[in-house]
Motif scaffolding. Structure first.
Motif, short mmCIF file in Angstrom:
data_model
loop_
_atom_site.label_atom_id
_atom_site.label_comp_id
_atom_site.label_asym_id
_atom_site.label_seq_id
_atom_site.Cartn_x
_atom_site.Cartn_y
_atom_site.Cartn_z
N GLU A 154 0.90 -1.15 0.07
CA GLU A 154 -0.02 -0.01 -0.01
C GLU A 154 0.89 1.35 -0.15
OE1 GLU A 154 -4.15 -0.41 2.07
OE2 GLU A 154 -2.64 -1.34 3.33
N ASP A 155 2.12 1.08 0.29
CA ASP A 155 3.06 2.50 0.54
C ASP A 155 4.30 2.05 -0.28
OD1 ASP A 155 4.24 4.40 1.30
OD2 ASP A 155 4.03 4.45 3.55
N GLU A 156 4.53 2.96 -1.29
CA GLU A 156 5.90 2.53 -2.12
C GLU A 156 6.84 3.01 -1.26
OE1 GLU A 156 5.43 4.95 -5.45
OE2 GLU A 156 3.73 3.85 -6.29
N ARG A 157 7.03 3.84 -0.24
CA ARG A 157 8.02 4.19 0.67
C ARG A 157 8.43 3.12 1.53
NH1 ARG A 157 5.35 9.50 2.45
NH2 ARG A 157 3.68 7.81 2.41
N GLN A 158 7.35 1.97 1.86
CA GLN A 158 7.75 0.99 2.83
C GLN A 158 7.49 -0.38 2.16
OE1 GLN A 158 6.23 1.66 6.97
NE2 GLN A 158 5.16 3.57 5.94
N PRO A 159 8.29 -0.59 1.21
CA PRO A 159 8.16 -1.75 0.44
C PRO A 159 8.07 -3.09 1.26
CG PRO A 159 10.37 -1.15 -0.10
CD PRO A 159 9.67 0.17 0.86
N ALA A 160 8.73 -3.08 2.51
CA ALA A 160 8.66 -4.30 3.38
C ALA A 160 7.34 -4.47 4.00
CB ALA A 160 9.83 -4.31 4.17
N VAL A 161 6.16 -3.40 4.18
CA VAL A 161 5.26 -3.53 4.79
C VAL A 161 4.02 -3.90 3.74
CG1 VAL A 161 3.59 -2.00 5.97
CG2 VAL A 161 5.85 -1.69 6.39
N ARG A 162 3.66 -4.98 4.01
CA ARG A 162 2.57 -5.87 3.10
C ARG A 162 1.33 -5.73 3.86
NH1 ARG A 162 5.30 -7.46 -1.76
NH2 ARG A 162 3.04 -8.01 -1.98
N SER A 163 0.24 -5.52 3.12
CA SER A 163 -1.09 -5.87 3.70
C SER A 163 -1.80 -7.09 3.22
CB SER A 163 -2.05 -4.69 3.15
OG SER A 163 -1.83 -3.57 3.58
N GLN A 164 -2.57 -7.94 3.95
CA GLN A 164 -3.05 -8.89 3.37
C GLN A 164 -4.45 -9.26 3.60
OE1 GLN A 164 -3.84 -12.14 5.48
NE2 GLN A 164 -4.05 -10.96 7.17
N ARG A 165 -5.42 -10.05 3.08
CA ARG A 165 -6.41 -10.44 3.41
C ARG A 165 -6.63 -12.05 2.84
NH1 ARG A 165 -11.74 -8.25 4.00
NH2 ARG A 165 -13.44 -9.65 3.22
N SER A 166 -7.01 -12.82 3.83
CA SER A 166 -7.47 -14.11 3.63
C SER A 166 -8.84 -14.51 3.82
CB SER A 166 -6.46 -15.17 4.18
OG SER A 166 -6.71 -15.43 5.54
N GLN A 167 -9.70 -15.28 3.25
CA GLN A 167 -11.02 -15.54 3.59
C GLN A 167 -11.35 -16.95 2.79
OE1 GLN A 167 -12.55 -11.92 1.58
NE2 GLN A 167 -13.83 -13.53 0.28
N GLY A 168 -12.16 -17.77 3.52
CA GLY A 168 -12.66 -19.08 3.04
C GLY A 168 -13.04 -19.97 4.01
N ARG A 169 -13.19 -21.19 3.57
CA ARG A 169 -13.55 -22.24 4.60
C ARG A 169 -12.13 -22.91 4.93
NH1 ARG A 169 -17.85 -23.04 7.44
NH2 ARG A 169 -18.24 -25.39 8.23
N VAL A 170 -12.13 -23.17 6.23
CA VAL A 170 -11.04 -23.55 6.91
C VAL A 170 -11.11 -24.94 7.43
CG1 VAL A 170 -9.28 -23.23 8.54
CG2 VAL A 170 -10.32 -21.39 7.36
N PHE A 171 -10.25 -25.83 7.33
CA PHE A 171 -10.35 -27.19 7.90
C PHE A 171 -9.20 -27.53 8.84
CE2 PHE A 171 -8.61 -31.68 7.73
CZ PHE A 171 -9.77 -32.35 8.04
N GLU A 172 -9.39 -27.77 10.26
CA GLU A 172 -8.20 -28.07 11.09
C GLU A 172 -8.82 -29.44 11.91
OE1 GLU A 172 -6.39 -23.73 12.17
OE2 GLU A 172 -8.37 -24.38 13.10
N ILE A 173 -7.98 -29.88 12.41
CA ILE A 173 -8.23 -30.89 13.43
C ILE A 173 -7.60 -30.72 14.86
CG2 ILE A 173 -8.36 -32.81 11.60
CD1 ILE A 173 -5.44 -33.70 12.38
N LEU A 174 -8.52 -30.98 15.65
CA LEU A 174 -8.18 -31.06 17.29
C LEU A 174 -8.29 -32.44 17.61
CD1 LEU A 174 -7.88 -29.57 19.96
CD2 LEU A 174 -10.29 -29.36 20.13
N TYR A 175 -7.11 -32.92 18.28
CA TYR A 175 -7.14 -34.29 18.47
C TYR A 175 -6.35 -34.62 19.87
CZ TYR A 175 -2.42 -34.30 16.42
OH TYR A 175 -1.34 -33.95 16.17
N ARG A 176 -6.82 -35.51 20.39
CA ARG A 176 -6.11 -36.20 21.77
C ARG A 176 -5.38 -37.48 21.57
NH1 ARG A 176 -8.78 -38.08 27.11
NH2 ARG A 176 -9.98 -39.12 25.69
N ALA A 177 -4.01 -37.31 21.61
CA ALA A 177 -3.13 -38.43 21.56
C ALA A 177 -2.54 -38.71 22.97
CB ALA A 177 -1.94 -38.09 20.26
N SER A 178 -1.64 -39.83 22.99
CA SER A 178 -1.13 -39.97 24.39
C SER A 178 -0.49 -39.06 24.98
CB SER A 178 -0.32 -41.37 24.15
OG SER A 178 0.96 -41.23 23.20
#
Length: 177
Positions: free
Chosen positions: A52-76
């Motif tokens: 968004e700012d040419e004077r700060q090329p290392a600073v990036r903006s981001q947007r992520s969106q969608g349907r997410v899949f994760e697992i929550l599990y109990r192991a030993s």
């Protein structure tokens, strides 16, 4: 993480506490039978990164969106939260239309990854179809599939992180392998 009989609540935060409020993900628990055939779950997320700012090329903006899949599990060794990755010898998680295993016994995935670039604007789209079989109970005592819609944006215009339609599917083994 807090687990109750009818819901699971996970609190997350990114960055210093003076800049970001914790995000609460509350999942309604539903039982899902896992018999002799596999269950499938979708993961489809697009992420856009831009400057968004040419004077700060290392600073990036981001947007992520969608349907997410994760697992929550109990192991030993306790409880774990993970998003299973395809077991392939490539930096990109693209399986080229093939169903491949993950590092979790009983979970395989077919994944597509697309990257496009226009100037300093990057877009990543990742689509996955996860397949879960009874073999998952060989390693885990309890498993939940977490499925939810997420929007996450950090830019000069917006600071948004929302979670909707969150369900924790508690997998129940109904038949022998």
């Amino acid at each position: 993480m807090t687990r109750k009989t009818d819901n699971i609540v996970i609190e997350e935060a990114r960055g210093p506490t003076d800049q970001f409020e914790p995000v609460t993900k509350k999942f309604a628990i539903e039982s899902q039978e896992l018999g002799s055939t596999s269950l499938s779950f979708e993961h489809s997320v697009s992420r856009r990164v831009w400057q968004e700012d040419e004077r700060q090329p290392a600073v990036r903006s981001q947007r992520s969106q969608g349907r997410v899949f994760e697992i929550l599990y109990r192991a030993s060794d306790g409880w774990h939260l993970d998003q299973p990755e395809p077991s392939i010898d490539d930096a990109l998680p693209d399986t080229e239309g093939t169903i491949v295993p993950t590092r979790h016994t009983g979970i395989s995935v077919k994944a597509t990854f697309v990257r496009s670039e226009v100037g300093t604007d990057l877009k990543f789209t990742e689509e996955r179809e996860y397949y879960i079989t009874n073999d998952i109970f060989d390693d885990y005592e309890t498993i939940y599939v977490l499925s939810y819609n997420e929007v996450n944006e950090e830019s000069t215009e917006n600071l948004v992180w929302t979670v909707d339609n969150a369900t924790a599917y508690k997998l129940i083994q109904t038949s022998a392998k």
